[in-house]
Design a protein around this motif. Structure first.
Motif, mmCIF file in Angstrom:
data_model
loop_
_atom_site.group_PDB
_atom_site.id
_atom_site.type_symbol
_atom_site.label_atom_id
_atom_site.label_comp_id
_atom_site.label_asym_id
_atom_site.label_seq_id
_atom_site.Cartn_x
_atom_site.Cartn_y
_atom_site.Cartn_z
ATOM 1 N N ALA A 71 33.868 6.477 -13.561
ATOM 2 C CA ALA A 71 35.017 5.659 -13.148
ATOM 3 C C ALA A 71 34.642 4.745 -11.986
ATOM 4 C CB ALA A 71 36.198 6.552 -12.777
ATOM 5 N N LEU A 72 33.850 5.261 -11.048
ATOM 6 C CA LEU A 72 33.418 4.440 -9.909
ATOM 7 C C LEU A 72 32.580 3.258 -10.362
ATOM 8 C CD1 LEU A 72 32.426 7.038 -7.170
ATOM 9 C CD2 LEU A 72 34.285 5.389 -7.069
ATOM 10 N N GLY A 73 31.831 3.442 -11.442
ATOM 11 C CA GLY A 73 30.955 2.386 -11.940
ATOM 12 C C GLY A 73 31.680 1.181 -12.482
ATOM 13 N N GLU A 74 32.997 1.287 -12.642
ATOM 14 C CA GLU A 74 33.768 0.152 -13.154
ATOM 15 C C GLU A 74 33.855 -0.991 -12.152
ATOM 16 O OE1 GLU A 74 37.536 1.631 -14.427
ATOM 17 O OE2 GLU A 74 36.635 3.000 -15.887
ATOM 18 N N ARG A 75 33.676 -0.689 -10.868
ATOM 19 C CA ARG A 75 33.724 -1.722 -9.822
ATOM 20 C C ARG A 75 32.602 -1.456 -8.845
ATOM 21 N NH1 ARG A 75 39.798 -1.112 -8.008
ATOM 22 N NH2 ARG A 75 38.794 -1.128 -6.002
ATOM 23 N N GLY A 76 32.230 -2.476 -8.107
ATOM 24 C CA GLY A 76 31.153 -2.339 -7.134
ATOM 25 C C GLY A 76 31.599 -1.838 -5.774
ATOM 26 N N ALA A 77 32.904 -1.958 -5.472
ATOM 27 C CA ALA A 77 33.407 -1.538 -4.161
ATOM 28 C C ALA A 77 34.825 -0.992 -4.311
ATOM 29 C CB ALA A 77 33.390 -2.694 -3.177
ATOM 30 N N TRP A 78 35.130 0.004 -3.479
ATOM 31 C CA TRP A 78 36.436 0.655 -3.478
ATOM 32 C C TRP A 78 36.882 0.844 -2.037
ATOM 33 C CZ3 TRP A 78 38.653 2.414 -8.140
ATOM 34 C CH2 TRP A 78 37.832 2.325 -9.266
ATOM 35 N N THR A 79 38.184 0.666 -1.778
ATOM 36 C CA THR A 79 38.689 1.015 -0.451
ATOM 37 C C THR A 79 38.729 2.537 -0.374
ATOM 38 O OG1 THR A 79 41.018 1.122 -1.094
ATOM 39 C CG2 THR A 79 40.159 -1.049 -0.357
ATOM 40 N N ARG A 80 38.788 3.043 0.825
ATOM 41 C CA ARG A 80 38.833 4.498 0.997
ATOM 42 C C ARG A 80 40.064 5.087 0.297
ATOM 43 N NH1 ARG A 80 35.479 8.754 2.454
ATOM 44 N NH2 ARG A 80 36.863 10.478 2.889
ATOM 45 N N ALA A 81 41.206 4.419 0.429
ATOM 46 C CA ALA A 81 42.443 4.908 -0.202
ATOM 47 C C ALA A 81 42.316 4.903 -1.724
ATOM 48 C CB ALA A 81 43.632 4.062 0.235
ATOM 49 N N GLU A 82 41.714 3.860 -2.291
ATOM 50 C CA GLU A 82 41.517 3.809 -3.737
ATOM 51 C C GLU A 82 40.607 4.944 -4.200
ATOM 52 O OE1 GLU A 82 41.794 -0.999 -4.603
ATOM 53 O OE2 GLU A 82 39.878 -0.139 -3.948
ATOM 54 N N PHE A 83 39.538 5.186 -3.439
ATOM 55 C CA PHE A 83 38.620 6.261 -3.792
ATOM 56 C C PHE A 83 39.313 7.613 -3.722
ATOM 57 C CE2 PHE A 83 35.604 9.576 -2.599
ATOM 58 C CZ PHE A 83 34.800 9.564 -3.726
ATOM 59 N N GLU A 84 40.126 7.821 -2.692
ATOM 60 C CA GLU A 84 40.840 9.097 -2.565
ATOM 61 C C GLU A 84 41.778 9.313 -3.745
ATOM 62 O OE1 GLU A 84 42.596 9.017 1.340
ATOM 63 O OE2 GLU A 84 40.663 9.390 2.315
ATOM 64 N N SER A 85 42.451 8.265 -4.194
ATOM 65 C CA SER A 85 43.337 8.379 -5.362
ATOM 66 C C SER A 85 42.535 8.676 -6.622
ATOM 67 C CB SER A 85 44.131 7.084 -5.562
ATOM 68 O OG SER A 85 45.012 6.885 -4.503
ATOM 69 N N LEU A 86 41.405 8.000 -6.776
ATOM 70 C CA LEU A 86 40.550 8.219 -7.936
ATOM 71 C C LEU A 86 39.988 9.640 -7.944
ATOM 72 C CD1 LEU A 86 39.398 6.744 -10.406
ATOM 73 C CD2 LEU A 86 37.435 6.110 -8.997
ATOM 74 N N ALA A 87 39.566 10.126 -6.778
ATOM 75 C CA ALA A 87 39.046 11.492 -6.679
ATOM 76 C C ALA A 87 40.141 12.494 -7.023
ATOM 77 C CB ALA A 87 38.496 11.745 -5.269
ATOM 78 N N ALA A 88 41.346 12.270 -6.524
ATOM 79 C CA ALA A 88 42.463 13.169 -6.822
ATOM 80 C C ALA A 88 42.764 13.174 -8.323
ATOM 81 C CB ALA A 88 43.699 12.768 -6.027
ATOM 82 N N ALA A 89 42.695 12.003 -8.959
ATOM 83 C CA ALA A 89 42.945 11.911 -10.395
ATOM 84 C C ALA A 89 41.915 12.706 -11.194
ATOM 85 C CB ALA A 89 42.936 10.451 -10.841
ATOM 86 N N HIS A 90 40.713 12.879 -10.633
ATOM 87 C CA HIS A 90 39.660 13.649 -11.304
ATOM 88 C C HIS A 90 39.614 15.102 -10.830
ATOM 89 C CE1 HIS A 90 38.354 9.641 -12.520
ATOM 90 N NE2 HIS A 90 37.778 10.269 -13.524
ATOM 91 N N GLY A 91 40.548 15.472 -9.944
ATOM 92 C CA GLY A 91 40.657 16.856 -9.513
ATOM 93 C C GLY A 91 39.602 17.300 -8.526
ATOM 94 N N VAL A 92 39.068 16.364 -7.730
ATOM 95 C CA VAL A 92 38.066 16.723 -6.728
ATOM 96 C C VAL A 92 38.504 16.203 -5.361
ATOM 97 C CG1 VAL A 92 36.154 16.774 -8.367
ATOM 98 C CG2 VAL A 92 36.682 14.640 -7.200
ATOM 99 N N LEU A 93 37.993 16.825 -4.308
ATOM 100 C CA LEU A 93 38.296 16.391 -2.947
ATOM 101 C C LEU A 93 37.395 15.209 -2.588
ATOM 102 C CD1 LEU A 93 38.603 19.870 -1.248
ATOM 103 C CD2 LEU A 93 40.449 18.337 -1.908
ATOM 104 N N PRO A 94 37.937 14.178 -1.963
ATOM 105 C CA PRO A 94 37.176 12.954 -1.713
ATOM 106 C C PRO A 94 35.884 13.157 -0.919
ATOM 107 C CG PRO A 94 39.488 12.632 -1.169
ATOM 108 C CD PRO A 94 39.314 14.064 -1.503
ATOM 109 N N ASP A 95 35.953 13.831 0.221
ATOM 110 C CA ASP A 95 34.755 13.986 1.049
ATOM 111 C C ASP A 95 33.697 14.820 0.345
ATOM 112 O OD1 ASP A 95 35.752 12.401 3.103
ATOM 113 O OD2 ASP A 95 36.699 14.099 4.108
ATOM 114 N N GLY A 96 34.114 15.886 -0.311
ATOM 115 C CA GLY A 96 33.172 16.714 -1.058
ATOM 116 C C GLY A 96 32.568 15.952 -2.221
ATOM 117 N N ALA A 97 33.377 15.092 -2.856
ATOM 118 C CA ALA A 97 32.887 14.298 -3.981
ATOM 119 C C ALA A 97 31.830 13.298 -3.514
ATOM 120 C CB ALA A 97 34.046 13.568 -4.658
#
Length: 151
Positions: free
Chosen positions: A90-116
């Motif tokens: 999913a991250l590979g779909e774009r070259g850059a993500w804001t921290r908030a976008e990444f946190e939402s994406l990580a949550a959607a995949h069921g993982v914690l952002p910092d650990g991911a």
């Protein structure tokens, strides 16, 4: 103790007696009065939060026991489990993500952002010698590392 209801305090010693023992520090000096309506509201809010948590955890248990495989399992990436592999795709779909976008994406995949972030970078370093995600406020993906991991 006949007049007390379920929300009223229980009388341990009726009035008119000389106090014995030690006074509570906050009651002795301030004459503290409790706001019963505020207490009832806090109890109701706690019940609402508990019900929400039960729904969340019940959904996770049901999802965890789903016998059907995911529609499109991501290809196996050494050092990553299925959830982190799906996050990397999913991250590979774009070259850059804001921290908030990444946190939402990580949550959607069921993982914690910092650990991911740690797991993705560790797998990338093990496989390619370089991290895949860099930055704090804006997270940038290293395209060359991504291509090597996904190959």
């Amino acid at each position: 103790a006949g007049a007390e209801g379920p929300d009223e305090p229980v009388v341990v010693q009726s009035g008119g007696h000389e106090p014995s023992g030690y006074p509570l520090p906050w009651a002795a000096s301030t004459g503290l009065r409790l706001d019963r309506s505020l207490i009832r509201k806090k109890v109701a809010d706690s019940g609402t939060a508990a019900a929400l948590l039960n729904v969340i955890f019940d959904d996770e248990e049901v999802a965890g026991h789903d016998p059907r495989p995911p529609a499109e399992p991501p290809s196996a990436i050494p050092g990553l489990d299925r959830a982190h592999g799906a996050l990397l795709h999913a991250l590979g779909e774009r070259g850059a993500w804001t921290r908030a976008e990444f946190e939402s994406l990580a949550a959607a995949h069921g993982v914690l952002p910092d650990g991911a972030l740690d797991a993705l970078n560790e797998a990338a370093i093990d496989a390619t010698g370089a991290p895949i995600v860099e930055g704090d406020g804006t997270l940038t993906l290293a395209n060359d590392v991504l291509l090597e991991l996904l190959a």
